[in-house]
Design a protein around this motif. Structure first.
Motif, PDB file in Angstrom:
ATOM      1  N   TRP A  68       0.416  -1.785  -0.371  1.00  0.00           N
ATOM      2  CA  TRP A  68      -0.245   0.254   0.121  1.00  0.00           C
ATOM      3  C   TRP A  68       0.851   1.400   0.270  1.00  0.00           C
ATOM      4  O   TRP A  68       0.938   2.089  -0.993  1.00  0.00           O
ATOM      5  CB  TRP A  68      -0.676  -0.209   1.227  1.00  0.00           C
ATOM      6  N   ALA A  69       1.851   0.819   0.883  1.00  0.00           N
ATOM      7  CA  ALA A  69       2.720   2.122   0.748  1.00  0.00           C
ATOM      8  C   ALA A  69       3.284   2.821  -0.594  1.00  0.00           C
ATOM      9  O   ALA A  69       4.260   3.440  -0.922  1.00  0.00           O
ATOM     10  CB  ALA A  69       3.893   1.874   1.880  1.00  0.00           C
ATOM     11  N   MET A  70       3.736   1.497  -1.102  1.00  0.00           N
ATOM     12  CA  MET A  70       4.302   1.742  -2.181  1.00  0.00           C
ATOM     13  C   MET A  70       3.664   1.728  -3.281  1.00  0.00           C
ATOM     14  O   MET A  70       3.834   3.247  -4.600  1.00  0.00           O
ATOM     15  CB  MET A  70       5.408   0.056  -3.016  1.00  0.00           C
ATOM     16  N   MET A  71       2.567   1.894  -3.463  1.00  0.00           N
ATOM     17  CA  MET A  71       1.738   2.286  -4.936  1.00  0.00           C
ATOM     18  C   MET A  71       0.989   2.931  -3.765  1.00  0.00           C
ATOM     19  O   MET A  71       0.724   3.958  -4.883  1.00  0.00           O
ATOM     20  CB  MET A  71       0.246   1.553  -4.416  1.00  0.00           C
ATOM     21  N   SER A  72       1.575   3.812  -3.105  1.00  0.00           N
ATOM     22  CA  SER A  72       0.550   5.154  -2.857  1.00  0.00           C
ATOM     23  C   SER A  72       1.727   6.289  -2.882  1.00  0.00           C
ATOM     24  O   SER A  72       1.414   7.344  -3.623  1.00  0.00           O
ATOM     25  CB  SER A  72       0.165   5.775  -1.408  1.00  0.00           C
ATOM     26  N   THR A  73       3.091   6.123  -2.808  1.00  0.00           N
ATOM     27  CA  THR A  73       3.881   7.069  -3.125  1.00  0.00           C
ATOM     28  C   THR A  73       4.281   6.885  -4.640  1.00  0.00           C
ATOM     29  O   THR A  73       4.705   7.780  -5.535  1.00  0.00           O
ATOM     30  CB  THR A  73       5.463   6.556  -2.575  1.00  0.00           C
ATOM     31  N   LEU A  74       3.744   5.688  -5.399  1.00  0.00           N
ATOM     32  CA  LEU A  74       4.301   5.623  -7.147  1.00  0.00           C
ATOM     33  C   LEU A  74       3.039   7.031  -7.291  1.00  0.00           C
ATOM     34  O   LEU A  74       3.907   7.352  -8.083  1.00  0.00           O
ATOM     35  CB  LEU A  74       4.111   4.465  -7.460  1.00  0.00           C
TER      36      LEU A  74
END
Length: 187
Positions: A54-60
């Protein structure tokens, strides 16, 4: 002729054979397969992996998706069902508690990833630098009432999916075992 007429008008009983073969020993075996430690391990693994993704998708995408907490609830419930094989109230309660904690942890990781991007450092550096003084700021600025509502709905979803789904024969085997236990006075 009257018996043949009655049989002709009745619907076939497809489940009668499954119920007849339901032994109390099979129900006891199903209850012995329950495992709270396995359910906890599976749920914690899901929370960790989901928080990272979720953190990776949000920052992406540079967006926060608060509804992802609901997806976390589904994954936690299914993971507890698969690993715990639960049949009683403990597994939905465990799923709900871990879903609420997982929603909080996931929100912390997502907020740390956005803070890390703003400070041009890693998320782990931000998470290691958390002190007692940063928690009030997090709860005041990053966590909203909508996040709490999503966490509560995720808990309800996780509790719904947490228990094992039984076939008709398995259900009757558990009921026969419970009835045998009551009849023997081992309540």
């Amino acid at each position: 002729m009257n018996d043949a007429h009655k049989k002709f008008l009745r619907l076939p009983k497809k489940h009668a054979a499954a119920v007849a073969g339901a032994e109390p020993v099979d129900g006891a075996q199903l209850l012995r397969q329950q495992s709270i430690p396995n359910a906890i391990y599976a749920a914690l693994t899901i929370v960790i992996v989901f928080s990272i993704l979720w953190a990776m998708m949000s920052t992406l995408t540079n967006r926060i998706f608060p509804w992802m907490t609901l997806v976390l609830g589904v994954f936690i419930g299914l993971g507890i069902r698969r690993a715990g094989h639960g049949l009683d109230w403990r597994f939905p309660a465990l799923a709900a508690a871990i879903a609420v904690a997982g929603a909080l942890i996931s929100n912390i990781v997502v907020a740390a990833s956005f803070t890390a991007a703003a400070l041009e450092t890693s998320t782990f550096t931000v998470l290691r630098a958390v002190t007692v003084m940063t928690w009030p700021v997090f709860f005041a600025e990053a966590l909203s009432s909508a996040d709490v509502v999503y966490a509560l709905f995720a808990a309800a979803i996780a509790a719904f999916y947490a228990n094992r789904r039984l076939s008709r024969a398995e259900f009757h085997a558990v009921r026969n075992w419970q009835q045998e236990k009551i009849d023997a006075g081992q309540d």
